[in-house]
Write a protein that holds these residues in place. Structure first.
Motif, short mmCIF file in Angstrom:
data_model
loop_
_atom_site.label_atom_id
_atom_site.label_comp_id
_atom_site.label_asym_id
_atom_site.label_seq_id
_atom_site.Cartn_x
_atom_site.Cartn_y
_atom_site.Cartn_z
N ALA A 80 0.83 -1.21 0.00
CA ALA A 80 0.00 0.00 0.00
C ALA A 80 0.86 1.26 0.00
O ALA A 80 0.43 2.31 -0.49
N SER A 81 2.08 1.16 0.51
CA SER A 81 2.97 2.32 0.54
C SER A 81 3.36 2.77 -0.87
O SER A 81 3.86 3.89 -1.04
N ARG A 82 3.15 1.92 -1.86
CA ARG A 82 3.45 2.30 -3.25
C ARG A 82 2.56 3.44 -3.72
O ARG A 82 2.89 4.14 -4.68
N VAL A 353 -2.28 -3.89 13.22
CA VAL A 353 -0.96 -3.42 13.66
C VAL A 353 0.12 -3.72 12.62
O VAL A 353 0.87 -2.82 12.22
N PRO A 354 0.24 -4.96 12.12
CA PRO A 354 1.24 -5.21 11.07
C PRO A 354 0.97 -4.42 9.79
O PRO A 354 1.92 -3.99 9.12
N ALA A 355 -0.31 -4.24 9.42
CA ALA A 355 -0.62 -3.51 8.20
C ALA A 355 -0.16 -2.06 8.30
O ALA A 355 0.46 -1.52 7.36
N LEU A 361 6.63 1.70 7.29
CA LEU A 361 7.97 1.29 6.90
C LEU A 361 8.16 1.42 5.40
O LEU A 361 9.21 1.89 4.92
N GLY A 362 7.15 1.03 4.63
CA GLY A 362 7.24 1.14 3.18
C GLY A 362 7.44 2.57 2.72
O GLY A 362 8.25 2.85 1.82
N CYS A 363 6.72 3.51 3.34
CA CYS A 363 6.87 4.93 2.99
C CYS A 363 8.28 5.41 3.30
O CYS A 363 8.92 6.08 2.47
N PHE A 364 8.79 5.07 4.47
CA PHE A 364 10.14 5.48 4.86
C PHE A 364 11.19 4.85 3.95
O PHE A 364 12.17 5.51 3.55
N MET A 365 11.00 3.59 3.61
CA MET A 365 11.94 2.90 2.73
C MET A 365 11.97 3.54 1.35
O MET A 365 13.04 3.73 0.75
N ARG A 366 10.82 3.90 0.82
CA ARG A 366 10.76 4.49 -0.52
C ARG A 366 11.38 5.88 -0.53
O ARG A 366 12.02 6.29 -1.51
#
Length: 437
Positions: A80-82, A353-355, A361-366
């Protein structure tokens, strides 16, 4: 049981290295470091030992399926962070700052201030405490600042912890800067800090700066990276076996909570008993009537000292009902995201919680990926990797926040200012105004 074990290992592993699904690159250093733990924490214990022996079927069922469902939710959050755009103006401005010729020079000046400050705070902390854990009469209690060492530690806690957090943040960056520029003072300061941390017996913090710095330097060449990746796995194996051997030599179950058998897999599992620890906690939680925490442990770590909802304190309380946790020589248990979700809100928490953690994390990684790709500079890679590791990833792990990540956020801001910090109010305000413009 093999089918259960495979599902469990897959679920737990995804919660560690799921970020590879959105950033599969040599420059994703933080995930490479985490990947080394999977071998000793989950793969070997889960597939080659009887980790489940002595536990109820109810506990095993909850452990397996919360891990698997939580892993799926975590992956969905990452994907979803995409939808989060990294083409935002502030990201472009930050890339422009990192690309300037003066960034490395100004950051080096900030590094020098932080290195000297960290050395001073750690030395002052030891002086105020009046002891050094490595040379204390009871090193294990001194390491955790428990028992007779607690009161002395509390007097120096702010100095010692601040120095420690600054040190572990700046050491890998300083080491990479020294390698790139050949300015040996930065490496000397990093080694000195490493020794100051080592005598506190915090072996992870004492070694992690070398692991991060080595990953940054190894990422430049595929051959170096492959050697580095094997090294990280080997280091984890060696550390686990070392913990087991210490338990055998001392006769104390402080370095491992499993008895360990005769096989290599048993020794590794005994030195990294995360699965057994997590099952023990789950059984204790169930025996207490499953009293959901309702997220109080999410912010409990932001309260100083032994607050009852501090994640570490809470896990120890579950396992040692009625005992004084300040006397227990342990820093608490490591739980997967899915299990934190379960003990907080039940099965709803296993999904939500994991979602949410995966999405953050995905946003920060990108964002980190964009900053690194926008410069293609080794020093920038070191800075972004450390900021991601110590400031941003702890935010994505909101389910177990710690007071100690806050200094990393301020250090990150301090280190990447457009202008050099000067301890003069007028000039500093001018620099701040220029940055805002």
């Amino acid at each position: 049981m093999l089918f259960y074990s495979i599902i469990l290992v897959i679920g737990l592993s995804i919660q560690i290295v799921g970020a590879y699904t959105i950033w599969f690159s040599r420059t994703n250093i933080v995930t490479h470091v985490s990947a080394g733990f999977i071998v000793i924490g989950y793969l070997i214990p889960g597939l080659f030992t009887n980790y489940y022996a002595g536990f109820s079927q109810e506990s095993l069922d909850i452990y397996v399926w919360t891990s698997f469902v939580g892993a799926i939710a975590y992956l969905l959050g990452l994907q979803a962070s995409r939808f989060y755009s990294v083409r935002k103006g502030w990201i472009k401005r930050k890339i422009a700052i990192l690309q300037t010729r003066n960034f490395e020079r100004n950051a080096a000046k900030q590094l020098k201030i932080l290195l000297v400050l960290a050395i001073g705070l750690l030395v002052l902390g030891y002086v105020i405490m009046g002891f050094v854990p490595m040379f204390a009469a009871d090193p294990l209690s001194a390491k955790q600042f428990k028992g007779e060492y607690r009161d002395s530690y509390l007097r120096a806690a702010w100095f010692f912890r601040s120095g420690l957090m600054i040190a572990i943040f700046v050491m890998p960056i300083a080491a990479v800067y020294s390698f790139v520029t050949k300015k040996r003072w930065f490496l000397f300061a990093s080694v000195l800090l490493g020794l100051l941390i080592m005598v506190s017996l915090a072996k992870g913090a004492a070694a992690n700066w070398l692991i991060l710095a080595g990953g940054v330097l190894a990422a430049r060449k595929l051959r170096w990276f492959l050697i580095y990746f094997v090294f990280v796995i080997g280091l984890n194996l060696a550390g686990s076996i070392f913990n087991y051997m210490l338990s055998v030599l001392t006769g104390l179950q402080l370095f491992s909570t499993s008895e360990g058998g005769q096989s290599f897999a048993d020794m590794v599992a005994a030195g990294a008993p995360d699965m057994v620890d997590q099952l023990n906690l789950l059984e204790a939680f169930i025996s207490h009537g499953s009293p959901w925490t309702y997220g109080r442990t999410f912010i409990g770590g932001l309260v100083p000292f032994s607050y009852e909802w501090n994640p570490s304190v809470w896990t120890l309380n579950q396992l040692n009902d009625g005992a004084d946790v300040t006397e227990i020589v342990s820093g608490g248990l490591r739980l997967p995201i899915s299990l934190w979700g379960y003990v907080s809100f039940g099965w709803i928490g296993v999904v939500m919680v994991p979602a949410l953690s995966g999405f953050l994390l995905g946003c920060f990684m990108r964002i980190a990926k964009s900053l690194i790709n926008g410069t293609n500079d080794t020093f920038v890679l070191a800075v972004v990797t450390v900021v991601l590791s110590y400031a941003l990833i702890p935010i994505s792990a909101f389910y177990a926040l710690s007071l100690y990540f806050i200094p990393a956020v301020f250090i990150s801001i301090f280190l990447v200012q457009r202008k050099r910090f000067v301890i003069m109010p007028g000039k500093y305000l001018s620099n701040l105004a220029a940055t805002k413009r």
